[in-house]
Design a protein around this motif. Structure first.
Motif, mmCIF file in Angstrom:
data_model
loop_
_atom_site.group_PDB
_atom_site.id
_atom_site.type_symbol
_atom_site.label_atom_id
_atom_site.label_comp_id
_atom_site.label_asym_id
_atom_site.label_seq_id
_atom_site.Cartn_x
_atom_site.Cartn_y
_atom_site.Cartn_z
ATOM 1 N N ASP A 71 0.830 -1.208 0.000
ATOM 2 C CA ASP A 71 0.000 0.000 0.000
ATOM 3 C C ASP A 71 0.865 1.259 0.000
ATOM 4 N N ALA A 72 1.987 1.225 0.705
ATOM 5 C CA ALA A 72 2.888 2.386 0.724
ATOM 6 C C ALA A 72 3.543 2.584 -0.642
ATOM 7 N N LEU A 73 3.789 1.508 -1.364
ATOM 8 C CA LEU A 73 4.342 1.622 -2.718
ATOM 9 C C LEU A 73 3.291 2.146 -3.690
ATOM 10 N N SER A 74 2.045 1.775 -3.461
ATOM 11 C CA SER A 74 0.969 2.130 -4.379
ATOM 12 C C SER A 74 0.431 3.542 -4.180
ATOM 13 N N PHE A 75 0.220 3.940 -2.918
ATOM 14 C CA PHE A 75 -0.356 5.259 -2.625
ATOM 15 C C PHE A 75 0.767 6.194 -2.204
ATOM 16 N N THR A 76 1.074 7.157 -3.060
ATOM 17 C CA THR A 76 2.287 7.943 -2.869
ATOM 18 C C THR A 76 2.077 9.411 -2.521
ATOM 19 N N GLY A 77 0.839 9.840 -2.414
ATOM 20 C CA GLY A 77 0.634 11.247 -2.106
ATOM 21 C C GLY A 77 -0.750 11.537 -1.597
ATOM 22 N N PRO A 78 -0.986 12.797 -1.242
ATOM 23 C CA PRO A 78 -2.286 13.220 -0.720
ATOM 24 C C PRO A 78 -3.421 12.869 -1.676
ATOM 25 N N GLY A 79 -4.605 12.669 -1.101
ATOM 26 C CA GLY A 79 -5.766 12.334 -1.926
ATOM 27 C C GLY A 79 -5.688 10.927 -2.480
ATOM 28 N N ALA A 84 -3.224 9.541 -3.976
ATOM 29 C CA ALA A 84 -2.579 9.544 -5.292
ATOM 30 C C ALA A 84 -1.906 8.198 -5.535
ATOM 31 N N VAL A 85 -2.078 7.688 -6.730
ATOM 32 C CA VAL A 85 -1.556 6.365 -7.092
ATOM 33 C C VAL A 85 -0.208 6.512 -7.776
ATOM 34 N N ASN A 86 0.687 5.633 -7.465
ATOM 35 C CA ASN A 86 2.031 5.603 -8.038
ATOM 36 C C ASN A 86 1.955 5.187 -9.506
ATOM 37 N N ASP A 87 2.258 6.108 -10.403
ATOM 38 C CA ASP A 87 2.215 5.820 -11.839
ATOM 39 C C ASP A 87 3.331 4.886 -12.287
ATOM 40 N N THR A 88 4.342 4.738 -11.460
ATOM 41 C CA THR A 88 5.473 3.872 -11.824
ATOM 42 C C THR A 88 5.523 2.616 -10.952
ATOM 43 N N VAL A 109 8.122 -2.005 -8.506
ATOM 44 C CA VAL A 109 8.025 -3.371 -7.988
ATOM 45 C C VAL A 109 8.978 -4.290 -8.750
ATOM 46 N N ALA A 110 9.105 -4.096 -10.051
ATOM 47 C CA ALA A 110 10.050 -4.908 -10.838
ATOM 48 C C ALA A 110 11.474 -4.705 -10.338
ATOM 49 N N ARG A 111 11.817 -3.467 -10.045
ATOM 50 C CA ARG A 111 13.167 -3.168 -9.550
ATOM 51 C C ARG A 111 13.399 -3.793 -8.172
ATOM 52 N N LEU A 112 12.456 -3.606 -7.266
ATOM 53 C CA LEU A 112 12.610 -4.121 -5.903
ATOM 54 C C LEU A 112 12.679 -5.646 -5.870
ATOM 55 N N TYR A 121 -1.356 -5.744 -6.305
ATOM 56 C CA TYR A 121 -2.354 -5.044 -7.102
ATOM 57 C C TYR A 121 -2.372 -5.672 -8.486
ATOM 58 N N PRO A 122 -3.484 -5.604 -9.202
ATOM 59 C CA PRO A 122 -3.587 -6.319 -10.482
ATOM 60 C C PRO A 122 -2.420 -6.091 -11.437
ATOM 61 N N GLU A 123 -1.917 -4.854 -11.498
ATOM 62 C CA GLU A 123 -0.848 -4.568 -12.461
ATOM 63 C C GLU A 123 0.493 -5.203 -12.095
ATOM 64 N N VAL A 124 0.662 -5.635 -10.847
ATOM 65 C CA VAL A 124 1.932 -6.253 -10.437
ATOM 66 C C VAL A 124 1.754 -7.665 -9.882
ATOM 67 N N ARG A 125 0.541 -8.149 -9.844
ATOM 68 C CA ARG A 125 0.253 -9.444 -9.215
ATOM 69 C C ARG A 125 1.082 -10.573 -9.812
ATOM 70 N N ASP A 126 1.040 -10.748 -11.115
ATOM 71 C CA ASP A 126 1.798 -11.853 -11.734
ATOM 72 C C ASP A 126 3.298 -11.667 -11.556
#
Length: 172
Positions: free
Chosen positions: A33-41, A43-47, A52-55, A68-73
């Protein structure tokens, strides 16, 4: 256990367990969740996918999420161990409720500086409502993945009671 996913429904204790295992095994812990939500309101992490690929390209890590669906697999493909907190609603709903009440009352800053609010309790995406409505769906998703031949090589430890998880943790 070098690349670990801690999975389960909202309120199961994924972050708590992932943090504890990460400390015991001296490996980096990442809160999804901390990787996904990166700002006020919220805000979703566009990268998120790239991050996640790097980590997860590192040899050792632990993440507290089905993904999350975009990184699940990506997460499931790179993991070697699944720690599944497969707890019933009577365990997870009170946990999610207590956590949300605490966060709301104390105005605790979470995920990109956001806060849970009393008005947020009316949203279908509030953690308590999400835990209730998504419990069966999330369990089915995890069950399906653990049976998927693509993920057969993963070492899956499934815990159905918190005391079993605690006993296992003391052995790590």
């Amino acid at each position: 256990m070098e690349r670990i996913l801690v999975v389960g429904v909202t309120g199961a204790g994924k972050s708590t367990l992932a943090r504890a295992v990460g400390e015991r095994l001296d490996m980096p812990y990442y809160e999804m969740d901390a990787l996904s939500f990166t700002g006020p309101g919220w805000a979703v992490n566009d990268t998120l996918t790239e991050e996640v690929a790097r980590l997860t390209s590192a040899p050792r890590w632990i993440v507290d999420s089905v993904g999350y669906p975009e990184v699940r697999d990506l997460l499931w493909d790179r993991a070697d161990t699944i720690l599944w907190l497969d707890y019933g609603k009577r365990v997870v709903i009170p946990r999610a409720f207590r956590r949300s009440v605490r966060r709301t009352v104390t105005r605790e800053s979470i995920f990109g500086g956001n806060r849970e609010t009393w008005a947020g309790w009316l949203s279908r995406e509030h953690p308590v409502w999400w835990a209730w409505s998504q419990h069966a769906v999330r369990r089915q998703e995890i069950e399906r993945r653990t049976r998927d031949p693509r993920f057969a090589p993963l070492d899956t430890l499934r815990f159905s009671r918190p005391r079993d998880t605690a006993a296992w943790l003391t052995s790590v």
